[in-house]
Design a protein around this motif. Structure first.
Motif, PDB file in Angstrom:
ATOM      1  N   ASN A  11       0.798  -1.223   0.000  1.00 10.29           N
ATOM      2  CA  ASN A  11       0.000   0.000   0.000  1.00 10.29           C
ATOM      3  C   ASN A  11       0.835   1.280   0.000  1.00 10.29           C
ATOM      4  O   ASN A  11       0.308   2.354   0.258  1.00 10.29           O
ATOM      5  CB  ASN A  11      -0.954   0.014   1.192  1.00 10.29           C
ATOM      6  N   ARG A  13       2.307   2.625  -2.613  1.00 10.94           N
ATOM      7  CA  ARG A  13       2.111   3.403  -3.827  1.00 10.94           C
ATOM      8  C   ARG A  13       1.261   2.614  -4.810  1.00 10.94           C
ATOM      9  O   ARG A  13       0.908   1.469  -4.564  1.00 10.94           O
ATOM     10  CB  ARG A  13       3.468   3.729  -4.466  1.00 10.94           C
ATOM     11  N   GLN A  14       0.963   3.233  -5.932  1.00  7.84           N
ATOM     12  CA  GLN A  14       0.233   2.560  -7.003  1.00  7.84           C
ATOM     13  C   GLN A  14       1.221   1.770  -7.864  1.00  7.84           C
ATOM     14  O   GLN A  14       2.341   2.212  -8.103  1.00  7.84           O
ATOM     15  CB  GLN A  14      -0.494   3.590  -7.875  1.00  7.84           C
ATOM     16  N   TYR A  15       0.779   0.614  -8.313  1.00  4.03           N
ATOM     17  CA  TYR A  15       1.627  -0.241  -9.132  1.00  4.03           C
ATOM     18  C   TYR A  15       1.074  -0.348 -10.544  1.00  4.03           C
ATOM     19  O   TYR A  15      -0.139  -0.392 -10.754  1.00  4.03           O
ATOM     20  CB  TYR A  15       1.727  -1.648  -8.523  1.00  4.03           C
ATOM     21  N   LYS A  35      -6.676  -1.668 -10.482  1.00  9.82           N
ATOM     22  CA  LYS A  35      -6.433  -0.230 -10.576  1.00  9.82           C
ATOM     23  C   LYS A  35      -5.261   0.238  -9.710  1.00  9.82           C
ATOM     24  O   LYS A  35      -5.382   1.179  -8.930  1.00  9.82           O
ATOM     25  CB  LYS A  35      -7.707   0.543 -10.230  1.00  9.82           C
ATOM     26  N   GLY A  36      -4.154  -0.470  -9.851  1.00 10.37           N
ATOM     27  CA  GLY A  36      -2.942  -0.033  -9.174  1.00 10.37           C
ATOM     28  C   GLY A  36      -2.721  -0.606  -7.796  1.00 10.37           C
ATOM     29  O   GLY A  36      -1.642  -0.448  -7.221  1.00 10.37           O
ATOM     30  N   GLU A  37      -3.720  -1.256  -7.226  1.00 12.70           N
ATOM     31  CA  GLU A  37      -3.587  -1.832  -5.900  1.00 12.70           C
ATOM     32  C   GLU A  37      -3.458  -3.350  -5.987  1.00 12.70           C
ATOM     33  O   GLU A  37      -4.057  -3.989  -6.847  1.00 12.70           O
ATOM     34  CB  GLU A  37      -4.777  -1.459  -5.017  1.00 12.70           C
TER      35      GLU A  37
END
Length: 201
Positions: A11, A13-15, A35-37
């Motif tokens: 958690n 950052r966005q991946y 969505k990035g998580e």
């Protein structure tokens, strides 16, 4: 497999999808991506595994020699329309599997998805996850099997293109999946499964 809701595994950052796939392919544990998580998944209890095994074996037996084939929870499903990567308990693909960039790892075209519900996942599987699954163009049926009581929810697209629900709550009931021409009794699904509640009528 169960998603630990709402536990985000990473958690800080966005991946990107590429970062997720690189980490996932090197990991011994499974994670969902949306969505990035990245979300951790945990092992399932005995009843969950027994129901999954019973259902997979019966479907595989019926589909032997036919163009549709069941896959277990090691098959990762990707939905480009909403970015989800996930591992359904059972996915059934008809014809040749299509994968992301022909990578043979991230399937795109399931006809039927089956999830076995656990107390910690049932709201997610019935709600947000079903909404995300509906973005799969090839999906015709979505089956939810409860692991704590005899209860199967079968969603299927009707002639008008709308999702319809049929429910089964008796061990004497029979589940029919018309998209793959498979009929399976709830007695076979729940064979030797010890449940907190047993419905016999």
């Amino acid at each position: 497999m169960e998603v630990r809701e709402p536990a985000v595994a990473y958690n800080s950052r966005q991946y990107t999808i590429e970062e997720y796939l690189e980490m996932e392919n090197a990991s011994e544990d499974k994670h969902e991506y949306y969505k990035g998580e990245i979300f951790a998944m945990s092992g399932a209890k005995l009843a969950h595994n027994e129901i999954t095994s019973n259902t997979f074996v019966e479907i595989g037996r019926i589909l032997k020699g036919k163009p549709c084939r069941p896959y277990g929870s090691d098959l990762r499903i990707h939905i480009p329309a909403n970015t989800l990567f996930t591992y359904p308990d059972i996915s059934i693909i008809c014809g040749e599997p299509e994968t992301r960039n022909n990578d043979e790892m991230n399937a795109l075209n399931p006809t039927v998805i089956i999830e076995v519900l656990s107390p910690s996942t049932k709201n997610y599987d019935r709600g947000q996850k079903f909404m995300l699954y509906r973005n799969i163009p090839t999906l015709k049926e979505y089956i939810l099997i409860d692991s704590t009581t005899i209860h199967v929810e079968a969603f299927a697209i009707n002639a008008a293109g709308n999702w319809e629900l049929k429910e089964f709550k008796s061990i004497k009931d029979t589940l029919s999946m018309s998209a793959i021409q498979v009929t399976i009794g709830l007695a076979d699904i729940y064979e030797r499964v010890k449940l907190a509640e047993m419905a016999t009528e």
